[in-house]
Design a protein around this motif. Sequence first.
Motif, short mmCIF file in Angstrom:
data_model
loop_
_atom_site.label_atom_id
_atom_site.label_comp_id
_atom_site.label_asym_id
_atom_site.label_seq_id
_atom_site.Cartn_x
_atom_site.Cartn_y
_atom_site.Cartn_z
N GLY A 333 -77.08 33.45 21.48
CA GLY A 333 -75.70 33.00 21.53
C GLY A 333 -75.59 31.64 22.19
N PRO A 334 -74.38 31.10 22.27
CA PRO A 334 -74.18 29.79 22.90
C PRO A 334 -74.63 29.79 24.36
CG PRO A 334 -72.24 30.46 21.65
CD PRO A 334 -73.14 31.65 21.71
N ALA A 335 -75.25 28.67 24.78
CA ALA A 335 -75.67 28.48 26.17
C ALA A 335 -75.01 27.20 26.67
CB ALA A 335 -77.18 28.41 26.28
N GLY A 336 -73.76 27.29 27.01
CA GLY A 336 -73.00 26.10 27.36
C GLY A 336 -72.16 25.64 26.18
N GLU A 337 -71.61 24.44 26.29
CA GLU A 337 -70.70 23.96 25.26
C GLU A 337 -71.43 23.45 24.02
OE1 GLU A 337 -68.16 21.04 26.94
OE2 GLU A 337 -67.18 22.44 28.34
N ALA A 338 -72.63 22.88 24.19
CA ALA A 338 -73.30 22.23 23.06
C ALA A 338 -74.71 22.75 22.83
CB ALA A 338 -73.32 20.71 23.27
N ASP A 339 -75.06 23.87 23.42
CA ASP A 339 -76.41 24.41 23.28
C ASP A 339 -76.38 25.85 22.76
OD1 ASP A 339 -77.74 22.10 24.49
OD2 ASP A 339 -76.75 22.78 26.33
N TYR A 340 -77.50 26.25 22.19
CA TYR A 340 -77.65 27.61 21.67
C TYR A 340 -79.02 28.12 22.08
CZ TYR A 340 -76.94 31.50 18.39
OH TYR A 340 -76.76 32.74 17.84
N GLN A 341 -79.11 29.38 22.44
CA GLN A 341 -80.37 29.92 22.92
C GLN A 341 -80.61 31.31 22.37
OE1 GLN A 341 -81.76 29.27 27.08
NE2 GLN A 341 -81.68 31.50 27.26
N ALA A 342 -81.88 31.59 22.04
CA ALA A 342 -82.30 32.92 21.59
C ALA A 342 -83.52 33.33 22.42
CB ALA A 342 -82.64 32.92 20.11
N LEU A 343 -83.49 34.55 22.94
CA LEU A 343 -84.60 35.05 23.75
C LEU A 343 -84.99 36.43 23.24
CD1 LEU A 343 -86.50 34.83 26.19
CD2 LEU A 343 -84.67 35.85 27.58
N LEU A 344 -86.23 36.54 22.81
CA LEU A 344 -86.75 37.81 22.30
C LEU A 344 -88.01 38.17 23.09
CD1 LEU A 344 -87.00 40.17 20.30
CD2 LEU A 344 -88.12 38.60 18.70
N CYS A 345 -87.99 39.35 23.71
CA CYS A 345 -89.14 39.86 24.47
C CYS A 345 -89.55 41.21 23.87
CB CYS A 345 -88.80 40.04 25.95
SG CYS A 345 -88.26 38.52 26.76
#
Length: 353
Positions: A333-345
Amino acid sequence: MNTWHSKYSGYLIHITAWAVIFGIPLFVTAPNRPLMQGPEYVRFLLVTLSFMVLFYANYFRLIEQYLFSRHPGRFLGCNLLLIAAVIMLLHLFFRYILPPPDLADHMPVERPWQHAVRFLVGNIILYLLVVGVSVAIRMTGGWYRAETARQQLEHSRMQAELQNLKSQLNPHFLFNTLNNIYSLIQIDTDRAQQAVHDLSRMLRYVLYESSRPTVALSEEIGFLRDYIELMRIRLPRHVRLFVSLPEEPTQSPVAPLLFISLVENAFKHGVSNEKPSYITIDIHEIGGQLICKIKNSHFPKTDADRSGSGIGLQNLTRRLEMIYPGRYTFKYGPAGEADYQALLCIQLQASKS
């Protein structure tokens, strides 16, 4: 093979149990009670055989015919009649054919019908217990078979659904990659030809290797490396790409095509033709855990340019739930106003408990 083994294992358990019961009087003694011999052991055998008649009449017939069909009244009535018949036959046999040594001591005291009633009442509880054991074993066996069939059906359903998800993923991957090569043709024809060669190698992996339940992590990393290099060719100069992949990946088994949807989304939504952009891809294995972290600038597509957006993440979520239930965490999902992040463990090996 499993059905055959289960069937004959059940027979062996029954035979062993009855053999133990039949042999108890021959091996168990007390200070004031010697081993059974002759007529006394014959009487014990007849009682045990009557238990077997009642047990298997219920096990093979009455339970399924009346109890499973929700007729408990008929089930109880048939058992009471059967118990009464068995006990009366034993009573007549013991009284007139094989009487116990002390029967003569009781004859002047009570009449034959009184002795029969006392014999019936004194043994009916024991025979009802035999019926209860038969019901318990039959119901437990029926539940076990039903549960096994349910698990096999669920496994088949999950395999079919997983195969369906893979069949959706393959054309989705091909669709996005061909779009990229089409754009590359307009920029550099020679590089486009090399890209087609790289794509053929990647498609061979997608179409053949991905049909297996698992592949070596080194193969999956090699596929991702080829894909990222293919995408790197067409990136504008103002896009910063940071890639950290294992230099010498292990042979740990992983489900194929787990990360391609995340990488695709990063290139699709993280690159702008005009504005500064970045993509960070970090995949590594540590302590039996495989970690994929992708972060990128975020430029959402318009409704007119979805190009299958969302299909990959939906498929990935469903596949993870089927392949690694309880052994993964997946956040995006969004990580701040202009960033996007995906984390899979992913925990590659199931914990031993």
